[in-house]
Design a protein around this motif. Structure first.
Motif, PDB file in Angstrom:
ATOM      1  N   GLY A   1      80.585  65.761  42.768  1.00 50.66           N
ATOM      2  CA  GLY A   1      80.696  67.214  42.882  1.00 50.66           C
ATOM      3  C   GLY A   1      82.059  67.752  43.239  1.00 50.66           C
ATOM      4  O   GLY A   1      82.204  68.956  43.455  1.00 50.66           O
ATOM      5  N   PHE A   2      83.102  66.921  43.270  1.00 50.88           N
ATOM      6  CA  PHE A   2      84.442  67.391  43.668  1.00 50.88           C
ATOM      7  C   PHE A   2      85.262  67.850  42.462  1.00 50.88           C
ATOM      8  O   PHE A   2      86.393  68.290  42.618  1.00 50.88           O
ATOM      9  N   TYR A   3      84.701  67.752  41.301  1.00 55.46           N
ATOM     10  CA  TYR A   3      85.419  68.031  40.046  1.00 55.46           C
ATOM     11  C   TYR A   3      84.917  69.344  39.455  1.00 55.46           C
ATOM     12  O   TYR A   3      83.774  69.756  39.672  1.00 55.46           O
ATOM     13  N   PRO A   4      85.746  70.034  38.693  1.00 57.76           N
ATOM     14  CA  PRO A   4      85.307  71.289  38.065  1.00 57.76           C
ATOM     15  C   PRO A   4      84.391  71.007  36.863  1.00 57.76           C
ATOM     16  O   PRO A   4      84.523  69.980  36.198  1.00 57.76           O
ATOM     17  N   ILE A   5      83.484  71.941  36.607  1.00 59.20           N
ATOM     18  CA  ILE A   5      82.561  71.808  35.473  1.00 59.20           C
ATOM     19  C   ILE A   5      82.604  73.092  34.655  1.00 59.20           C
ATOM     20  O   ILE A   5      82.539  74.198  35.215  1.00 59.20           O
ATOM     21  N   ARG A   6      82.721  72.977  33.359  1.00 55.57           N
ATOM     22  CA  ARG A   6      82.716  74.128  32.473  1.00 55.57           C
ATOM     23  C   ARG A   6      81.314  74.725  32.387  1.00 55.57           C
ATOM     24  O   ARG A   6      80.316  73.999  32.375  1.00 55.57           O
ATOM     25  N   THR A   7      81.256  76.063  32.318  1.00 53.38           N
ATOM     26  CA  THR A   7      79.976  76.712  32.049  1.00 53.38           C
ATOM     27  C   THR A   7      79.613  76.499  30.583  1.00 53.38           C
ATOM     28  O   THR A   7      80.458  76.125  29.750  1.00 53.38           O
ATOM     29  N   GLU A   8      78.377  76.772  30.243  1.00 55.15           N
ATOM     30  CA  GLU A   8      77.927  76.606  28.861  1.00 55.15           C
ATOM     31  C   GLU A   8      78.718  77.505  27.921  1.00 55.15           C
ATOM     32  O   GLU A   8      79.094  77.095  26.817  1.00 55.15           O
ATOM     33  N   ASP A   9      78.987  78.739  28.359  1.00 55.26           N
ATOM     34  CA  ASP A   9      79.760  79.655  27.514  1.00 55.26           C
ATOM     35  C   ASP A   9      81.195  79.164  27.334  1.00 55.26           C
ATOM     36  O   ASP A   9      81.777  79.289  26.244  1.00 55.26           O
ATOM     37  N   GLU A  10      81.788  78.624  28.400  1.00 52.24           N
ATOM     38  CA  GLU A  10      83.139  78.084  28.283  1.00 52.24           C
ATOM     39  C   GLU A  10      83.191  76.907  27.323  1.00 52.24           C
ATOM     40  O   GLU A  10      84.114  76.778  26.507  1.00 52.24           O
ATOM     41  N   VAL A  11      82.185  76.048  27.409  1.00 50.85           N
ATOM     42  CA  VAL A  11      82.132  74.898  26.498  1.00 50.85           C
ATOM     43  C   VAL A  11      82.079  75.374  25.060  1.00 50.85           C
ATOM     44  O   VAL A  11      82.798  74.868  24.185  1.00 50.85           O
ATOM     45  N   LYS A  12      81.229  76.369  24.777  1.00 47.10           N
ATOM     46  CA  LYS A  12      81.120  76.904  23.415  1.00 47.10           C
ATOM     47  C   LYS A  12      82.449  77.504  22.955  1.00 47.10           C
ATOM     48  O   LYS A  12      82.871  77.315  21.808  1.00 47.10           O
ATOM     49  N   MET A  13      83.109  78.224  23.859  1.00 46.15           N
ATOM     50  CA  MET A  13      84.379  78.859  23.501  1.00 46.15           C
ATOM     51  C   MET A  13      85.431  77.820  23.136  1.00 46.15           C
ATOM     52  O   MET A  13      86.115  77.932  22.099  1.00 46.15           O
ATOM     53  N   TYR A  14      85.555  76.788  23.972  1.00 46.38           N
ATOM     54  CA  TYR A  14      86.578  75.787  23.704  1.00 46.38           C
ATOM     55  C   TYR A  14      86.214  74.895  22.519  1.00 46.38           C
ATOM     56  O   TYR A  14      87.102  74.442  21.773  1.00 46.38           O
ATOM     57  N   LEU A  15      84.927  74.668  22.317  1.00 41.73           N
ATOM     58  CA  LEU A  15      84.524  73.923  21.119  1.00 41.73           C
ATOM     59  C   LEU A  15      84.915  74.679  19.860  1.00 41.73           C
ATOM     60  O   LEU A  15      85.380  74.090  18.883  1.00 41.73           O
ATOM     61  N   LYS A  16      84.724  75.996  19.901  1.00 42.41           N
ATOM     62  CA  LYS A  16      85.111  76.802  18.742  1.00 42.41           C
ATOM     63  C   LYS A  16      86.618  76.733  18.517  1.00 42.41           C
ATOM     64  O   LYS A  16      87.090  76.630  17.373  1.00 42.41           O
ATOM     65  N   MET A  17      87.389  76.762  19.614  1.00 41.65           N
ATOM     66  CA  MET A  17      88.842  76.688  19.482  1.00 41.65           C
ATOM     67  C   MET A  17      89.259  75.360  18.839  1.00 41.65           C
ATOM     68  O   MET A  17      90.117  75.324  17.946  1.00 41.65           O
ATOM     69  N   VAL A  18      88.649  74.270  19.287  1.00 34.54           N
ATOM     70  CA  VAL A  18      88.982  72.962  18.722  1.00 34.54           C
ATOM     71  C   VAL A  18      88.589  72.896  17.255  1.00 34.54           C
ATOM     72  O   VAL A  18      89.355  72.422  16.406  1.00 34.54           O
ATOM     73  N   ASN A  19      87.387  73.408  16.932  1.00 37.76           N
ATOM     74  CA  ASN A  19      86.936  73.371  15.536  1.00 37.76           C
ATOM     75  C   ASN A  19      87.793  74.273  14.642  1.00 37.76           C
ATOM     76  O   ASN A  19      88.051  73.938  13.484  1.00 37.76           O
ATOM     77  N   ASP A  20      88.223  75.405  15.181  1.00 36.05           N
ATOM     78  CA  ASP A  20      89.118  76.270  14.399  1.00 36.05           C
ATOM     79  C   ASP A  20      90.430  75.553  14.091  1.00 36.05           C
ATOM     80  O   ASP A  20      90.971  75.668  12.983  1.00 36.05           O
ATOM     81  N   LEU A  21      90.944  74.830  15.070  1.00 33.03           N
ATOM     82  CA  LEU A  21      92.170  74.066  14.847  1.00 33.03           C
ATOM     83  C   LEU A  21      91.950  72.980  13.796  1.00 33.03           C
ATOM     84  O   LEU A  21      92.792  72.748  12.932  1.00 33.03           O
ATOM     85  N   ARG A  22      90.811  72.327  13.865  1.00 30.45           N
ATOM     86  CA  ARG A  22      90.502  71.300  12.863  1.00 30.45           C
ATOM     87  C   ARG A  22      90.481  71.900  11.459  1.00 30.45           C
ATOM     88  O   ARG A  22      90.986  71.286  10.504  1.00 30.45           O
ATOM     89  N   ASN A  23      89.935  73.082  11.346  1.00 30.88           N
ATOM     90  CA  ASN A  23      89.887  73.737  10.034  1.00 30.88           C
ATOM     91  C   ASN A  23      91.292  74.100   9.554  1.00 30.88           C
ATOM     92  O   ASN A  23      91.594  73.999   8.366  1.00 30.88           O
ATOM     93  N   GLU A  24      92.136  74.541  10.492  1.00 32.31           N
ATOM     94  CA  GLU A  24      93.529  74.831  10.121  1.00 32.31           C
ATOM     95  C   GLU A  24      94.220  73.574   9.603  1.00 32.31           C
ATOM     96  O   GLU A  24      94.940  73.605   8.607  1.00 32.31           O
ATOM     97  N   TYR A  25      93.984  72.463  10.282  1.00 34.86           N
ATOM     98  CA  TYR A  25      94.613  71.221   9.864  1.00 34.86           C
ATOM     99  C   TYR A  25      94.149  70.828   8.463  1.00 34.86           C
ATOM    100  O   TYR A  25      94.926  70.327   7.647  1.00 34.86           O
ATOM    101  N   LEU A  26      92.856  71.073   8.185  1.00 32.11           N
ATOM    102  CA  LEU A  26      92.319  70.725   6.863  1.00 32.11           C
ATOM    103  C   LEU A  26      92.940  71.590   5.768  1.00 32.11           C
ATOM    104  O   LEU A  26      93.179  71.130   4.656  1.00 32.11           O
ATOM    105  N   ILE A  27      93.189  72.868   6.093  1.00 36.52           N
ATOM    106  CA  ILE A  27      93.762  73.781   5.097  1.00 36.52           C
ATOM    107  C   ILE A  27      95.151  73.307   4.665  1.00 36.52           C
ATOM    108  O   ILE A  27      95.495  73.327   3.480  1.00 36.52           O
ATOM    109  N   THR A  28      95.957  72.879   5.645  1.00 40.40           N
ATOM    110  CA  THR A  28      97.306  72.415   5.296  1.00 40.40           C
ATOM    111  C   THR A  28      97.258  71.121   4.511  1.00 40.40           C
ATOM    112  O   THR A  28      98.145  70.841   3.703  1.00 40.40           O
ATOM    113  N   GLY A  29      96.218  70.334   4.718  1.00 44.26           N
ATOM    114  CA  GLY A  29      96.040  69.121   3.926  1.00 44.26           C
ATOM    115  C   GLY A  29      96.963  67.991   4.353  1.00 44.26           C
ATOM    116  O   GLY A  29      97.957  68.192   5.029  1.00 44.26           O
TER     117      GLY A  29
END
Length: 890
Positions: free
Chosen positions: A462-490
């Motif tokens: 319990g000494f470590y920080p934990i992301r809320t469910e909404d935060e996890v969704k937000m950052y997952l979207k950010m990572v997936n958006d970056l992945r899509n950008e990388y795919l576009i450049t090829g």
């Protein structure tokens, strides 16, 4: 007029065969003559063959990237399923690597079991036996045993997991250090950089990277090792192990917050630079705010890491790769994108013959870790870097940290001695002596705010920080958006193209016009050298396409002028501008070749390329030309990409010793083209003798700020001078502009022995490193076009180094520990003064006070100042009070 003729390409000095010998001087004769003169130690370097280093790199051994993994699924916290250090940290990246089919491109390494003594190189026997003993601890005692150490958990499998991770790191490092592999990635856990000589700490038990470095040194495979640690937590374990040594340079970027962030150590501050022989070889970059971005981390790399790394010249580079500095990690709270790590790898790959080993440390947002690992491995494999965001300015607290670091390292590294110091307290009236102009001046003032508590045992859950469910969704979207950008450049294969045509040899002086340096042999020597270095076999020759070069010449140049050139009417031969019956056809062929290469790069048939073409072009203006130039090849290529291929940002970098006045004039009002020129100026007494080559000419209308001149005025420059402006000005500006395509006007007339260089002394290898550090930009779309360079051997070897850099070959590292010319420092300050407002990334550069203090000492100083004012004392009394903190001010 005599000065003008002396420096004009093709003018009166052309007839002086002693200064314009196109072939290489006989070095044996040169050396013998110099020895007769009883050279002093200070100029013994003149005896060296400046081409010796590059000629040792003729052969290129194809080496692959190594990969090793240790998931250790049985090492997990049995009493806390949310514990952040768990097997998913490796399992998630494994899935991502499988999806991208990256592991198949690597050589899989199977570590061998090592004897106990291998781990006792840096750890005590007591610690090692204590770890062994955990195997027999019962489940109900594990948490109690864990509570004896800061941020650690044990299982009965911890010993074997830690041992396997260290063995994997050591095995991979040895294969790379031996040269059997080019580089490698170790996807391993548990991490290691917090593990100390006699203590477990921070999820770490054995110090994987430190043991790997020590083993390579002990086996004689490396004399100097650079460890770069980008984990968001300070690796105090590595720091302590090598703190008094100069064979290991430890460089750590970590969250600190004035000591309030774990591990809460005062020794994580920037003034902890090592001790004894190790002074200067421990470098901390303590970050005092969260939310830092790619641009902030890049500022650290360009302003501190690269200057020191190139001066240190390591034999081996180890990366403690903590991806808790990436976006989404709850422990890091930074906003670094995964592709920053690929830029870091590529920028460092010119060092140590590319021998880089990356070992996983932290990272607690699995999807972000996975993408960071994938981007790192792709860079090790030689894939192109995706562009990273370059925000307009750097975090102000980071600027303070960077300048603190430079202040504390100044005594140990030449690269930091070029930054100006100012007297502090200032020698002015007493009430103003402590004033600091925050915009241009820096005072190193340190603050440590952590108040340690007495601990009988440490928290185990319990000494470590934990992301809320909404935060996890937000950052997952950010990572997936970056992945899509990388795919576009090829993904583009690392194929390097080149253009060359024998027809270009037909352009030569008609009749006897003396020893004119711009001659066909320039191309022949380059192609011959390419062949000697096996580049012709390894590069793809681009065939000329069927577009109309005359059309593009007339788009860029005044139509009547272009018509006269192509018809060879109304033009007269002169010393710097000659033609014959084939010149017009050569001009068309040259433009056609460079357009064909630009199109091939754009279409992805090749990733990058070199244009071995002539006549050169950067002096060709809208309706006139000079300096052997008829039409402006690189501007024509840029306009083609803008108009036909819809590029919005093209960077042209020109390191020809002569200012590209034509390129400047043709792009002066455009923001679609950034033009950066490093050139000899001599206050307009050097060709092309125009005041427009000065730093004050910055562009106009929409192009204001997009024209950057870096003019040298005094003395002969070496690679120390060029490399300094490259890191302080060229790369920060290039990254800030974020180009979609990069064109290099590659003139090599600042190189050794060049008849028009008038004493400049750049080696071929420095040109290779210019190109190497431009490679991360624009997804690797980089075109190197020949401009000047009139000593056959130096020009050919320099262009060869550029091509080898594009191919990802090993490069010799230039000697960069010398002093920077005062004129160069003045030039840098001048350029900063006119461009800092638009390009705020340049505001990192400040004058640094020759004084450092803590916050408490600063308060005492202010109180003492007030007392002195009452007593009508002097500033010198204040300076004496804090004399121990004052450096000599140049």
């Amino acid at each position: 007029m005599a000065d003008r003729e002396k420096n004009t390409p093709g003018a009166s000095n052309i007839s002086n065969k002693s200064t314009t010998n196109i072939s290489r001087p006989k070095l044996k004769d040169l050396i013998a003559e110099r020895r007769k003169q009883k050279l002093t130690d200070s100029n013994q370097s003149e005896l060296m063959d400046p081409f010796e280093a590059v000629n040792k790199y003729k052969s290129n051994v194809e080496r692959r990237t190594g990969y090793v993994e240790e998931e250790s699924p049985e090492h997990f916290c049995k009493w806390d399923p949310l514990y952040p250090e768990n097997a998913e940290r490796v399992a998630c990246p494994k899935r991502r690597l499988a999806a991208l089919k990256l592991r198949e491109r690597c050589v899989n390494i199977v570590p061998t079991e090592l004897p106990d003594r291998a781990f006792l190189k840096l750890h005590t026997k007591n610690l090692y036996e204590k770890l062994k003993a955990i195997r027999s601890v019962t489940d109900d005692q594990l948490e109690h045993e864990s509570s004896k150490f800061d941020s650690v958990y044990f299982t009965q499998h911890t010993f074997s997991a830690a041992k396997l991770a260290a063995e994997a790191a050591i095995a991979l490092t040895l294969e790379v250090a031996k040269g059997n592999l080019k580089n490698g990635f170790a996807l391993i856990r548990p991490p290691g950089h917090h593990a100390m000589v006699d203590e477990f700490c921070g999820y770490c038990f054995l110090n994987n990277v430190a043991l790997a470095a020590q083993t390579a040194i002990d086996e004689g495979l490396a004399k100097k090792v650079l460890i770069v640690d980008h984990d968001v937590h300070h690796g105090q374990g590595i720091q302590r192990m090598f703190y008094d040594r100069n064979d290991v340079l430890y460089f750590s970027i970590h969250r600190y917050e004035h000591g309030l962030f774990w591990p809460n150590l005062r020794e994580s501050e920037s003034d902890y630079v090592g001790e004894g022989a190790g002074k200067g070889y421990n470098i901390n970059i303590p970050l005092n705010e969260t939310g830092l971005t790619d641009a902030d981390y890049l500022a650290i790399v360009l302003n501190v890491l690269l200057p020191v790394a190139y001066e240190f010249k390591p034999d081996l580079i180890l990366i403690s790769a903590g991806y808790d500095s990436a976006l989404g990690c709850p422990e890091g709270e930074m906003l670094v994108t995964p592709h920053f790590y690929s830029h870091l790898i590529t920028l460092l790959s010119g060092l140590a013959n590319g021998k880089i080993v990356v070992c996983l440390e932290g990272g607690y947002f699995p999807e972000s870790v996975a993408e960071g690992v994938a981007c790192t491995l792709k860079a090790l494999l030689g894939d192109a870097c995706h562009p990273i965001s370059a925000k307009p300015e750097i975090n102000s607290s980071l600027i303070e940290v960077i300048n603190n670091t430079k202040y504390f390292l100044r005594d140990y590294w030449e690269c930091f001695k070029q930054d100006s110091l100012f007297s502090y307290p200032k020698n002015v009236e007493l009430q103003n002596c402590l004033d600091v102009d925050k915009t241009s001046e820096h005072l190193s003032c340190l603050s440590y705010k952590f108040v340690p508590k007495e601990m009988t045992e440490f928290e185990t859950t319990g000494f470590y920080p934990i992301r809320t469910e909404d935060e996890v969704k937000m950052y997952l979207k950010m990572v997936n958006d970056l992945r899509n950008e990388y795919l576009i450049t090829g993904e583009k294969p690392n194929v390097v193209g080149y253009v060359y045509d024998d027809f270009l040899l037909k352009h030569k002086p008609a009749g006897d016009h003396g020893n004119i340096p711009e001659r066909p042999e320039r191309l022949l020597e380059i192609i011959k050298t390419f062949d000697q270095f096996d580049l012709l076999k390894r590069c793809k020759k681009i065939q000329e396409s069927d577009r109309d070069p005359a059309k593009w010449i007339k788009i860029v140049h005044q139509e009547n002028y272009a018509g006269d050139i192509l018809a060879q009417k109304n033009v007269e031969q002169r010393p710097d501008w000659f033609f014959n019956a084939d010149t017009a056809k050569c001009v068309l062929k040259c433009v056609s070749n460079i357009l064909s290469l630009a199109e091939s790069i754009h279409e992805g048939h090749v990733r990058s390329g070199v244009a071995v073409v002539r006549p050169p072009g950067h002096h060709a203006c809208f309706d006139e030309a000079s300096g052997f130039c008829f039409v402006n090849n690189v501007v024509i290529a840029a306009e083609y990409l803008i108009r036909e291929k819809n590029y919005k940002r093209i960077l042209i970098v020109d390191f020809d010793i002569h200012h590209g006045n034509g390129t400047q004039r043709l792009t002066y009002d455009k923001k679609e083209i950034m033009y950066i020129s490093i050139h000899r100026f001599d206050k307009a007494k050097y060709f092309p003798f125009s005041p427009e080559a000065n730093y004050t000419y910055t562009g106009e209308k929409e192009g204001d700020g997009y024209n950057i001149n870096i003019p040298f005025n005094k003395g002969n420059k070496t690679e120390h001078d060029y490399w300094t402006v490259w890191l302080k000005l060229v790369l920060p500006l290039a990254y800030s502009y974020n180009p979609e395509f990069v064109i290099v006007s590659a003139g090599f007339d600042a190189a050794y022995f060049d008849p028009l260089g008038n004493g400049y002394k750049l080696t071929p290898e420095i040109y290779g490193h210019f190109v190497q550090t431009l490679k991360p930009l624009a997804c690797g779309k980089l075109l190197v076009a020949l401009e000047g360079g009139y000593h056959l051997e130096s020009t050919a070897l320099s262009m060869t180094m550029c091509a080898k850099a594009l191919l990802g070959d090993d490069l010799p590292v230039p000697k960069l520990s010398g002093k920077v010319d005062p004129d160069t420092r003045e030039t840098i300050q001048n350029v900063l003064s006119v461009h800092q407002e638009k390009w705020k990334v340049l505001r990192v550069n400040k004058k640094i006070a020759g004084f450092s203090c803590t916050e408490e000492e600063q308060q005492l100083l202010e109180e003492a100042c007030r007392e002195e004012m009452c007593k009508k004392g002097t500033v010198e009394n204040l300076r004496r009070m804090f004399k121990k903190n004052i450096k000599n001010v140049e």
